[in-house]
Motif scaffolding. Structure first.
Motif, PDB file in Angstrom:
ATOM      1  N   LEU A  83       0.829  -1.209   0.000  1.00  9.51           N
ATOM      2  CA  LEU A  83       0.000   0.000   0.000  1.00  9.51           C
ATOM      3  C   LEU A  83       0.865   1.261   0.000  1.00  9.51           C
ATOM      4  O   LEU A  83       0.539   2.255  -0.661  1.00  9.51           O
ATOM      5  N   THR A 122      -5.004   4.842   1.645  1.00 10.37           N
ATOM      6  CA  THR A 122      -3.934   3.870   1.875  1.00 10.37           C
ATOM      7  C   THR A 122      -3.030   4.301   3.021  1.00 10.37           C
ATOM      8  O   THR A 122      -2.472   3.459   3.734  1.00 10.37           O
ATOM      9  N   ASP A 126      -2.355   1.394   5.733  1.00  8.71           N
ATOM     10  CA  ASP A 126      -1.075   0.686   5.787  1.00  8.71           C
ATOM     11  C   ASP A 126      -0.470   0.721   7.187  1.00  8.71           C
ATOM     12  O   ASP A 126       0.057  -0.284   7.673  1.00  8.71           O
TER      13      ASP A 126
END
Length: 267
Positions: A83, A122, A126
């Motif tokens: 990611l 993201t 992440d």
């Protein structure tokens, strides 16, 4: 005679010693069996390496250090790092979309907003995945903050270059981000400055504000984004000053601890 069967006498020295059966193998034999079989598990040749498994055990990796390095390298390819890499790859695509057709086409700006939104999402996931599933790696520690600042910096620079956002706003936000990053490195010898709730709120408001500026908004929404950005700038400055305060306290505590340790050592 001891009554020990011949099969037992010819068995592995480590097995006989573990059972307490007397034999002709002394300390040297026991040490040799330990070196051959390892602390627990089968024997590993000089060209092999042991790598810790997920369940706390060990597995043999053929190829010695090169084999172990290959396994460790493969661990970088986890979902959190993927990611992060996607977010890095989105930066040039976002810039291209922002500046397409002169940078003022609403359709291109909407696509740029979509790329920016994916990058921000993201960023949230992440870090959460890395902490929750123990996927933290050295690569992630370095690449994650770089990706965060790259997408935000690209958006701010594009907006200012297009005349949508004053340059001083871009300077304040980017100056704060770079300054705090350098400050963390300066005081890392004394400790780590933790991320505060104010800092996380700042990041959220910044993302919302920049995202609203990326879209070609008009009317009341254009007025609203101005005030959202104003809040983001205030939080940027306030949290930056708070990080400076934490850095000073951390440094003073570290110096005091060192002085106390040196005094104690002289006694």
């Amino acid at each position: 005679m001891t009554g020990v069967p011949a099969s037992a006498a010819s068995g592995p020295p480590s097995a006989r010693n573990a059972k307490g059966v007397p034999g002709t193998v002394g300390a040297a034999g026991a040490a040799g069996s330990t070196a051959a079989s390892g602390p627990s598990g089968p024997a590993v040749g000089s060209g092999d390496s042991r790598v810790s498994g997920d369940q706390g055990g060990t597995k043999v990796v053929r190829g010695g250090k090169l084999g172990a390095a290959a396994v460790n390298q493969a661990s970088l390819w986890n979902i959190a790092n993927i990611l992060t890499m996607i977010r890095l790859l989105l930066v040039p695509g976002f810039v291209a979309l922002m500046l397409a057709d002169g940078g003022y086409d609403p359709a291109w700006r909407s696509l740029a907003w979509a790329a920016f939104a994916v990058a921000m999402i993201t960023d949230i996931f992440d870090g959460h995945l890395a902490r929750t599933y123990d996927l933290v790696t050295d690569f992630g520690k370095i690449a994650d903050p770089i990706a965060d600042k790259a997408i935000m910096g690209a958006a701010l620079l594009c907006l200012s270059a297009l005349g949508d956002l004053p340059w001083w706003v871009t300077g304040v936000i980017l100056g704060r981000e770079l300054g705090i990053t350098l400050l963390r490195f300066v005081v890392i010898r004394y400790g780590v400055i933790p991320a505060s709730r104010g800092g996380k709120l700042k990041t959220l408001i910044q993302g919302v504000a920049v995202g609203m500026y990326v879209l070609a908004l008009t009317g009341p929404l254009a007025t609203l984004r101005f005030w959202v950005m104003a809040v983001a700038v205030v939080l940027t400055v306030a949290t930056g000053l708070d990080y400076v305060r934490q850095a000073i306290v951390l440094r003073n505590q570290g110096l005091a601890a060192r002085e106390a340790a040196s005094v104690e050592a002289e006694r």
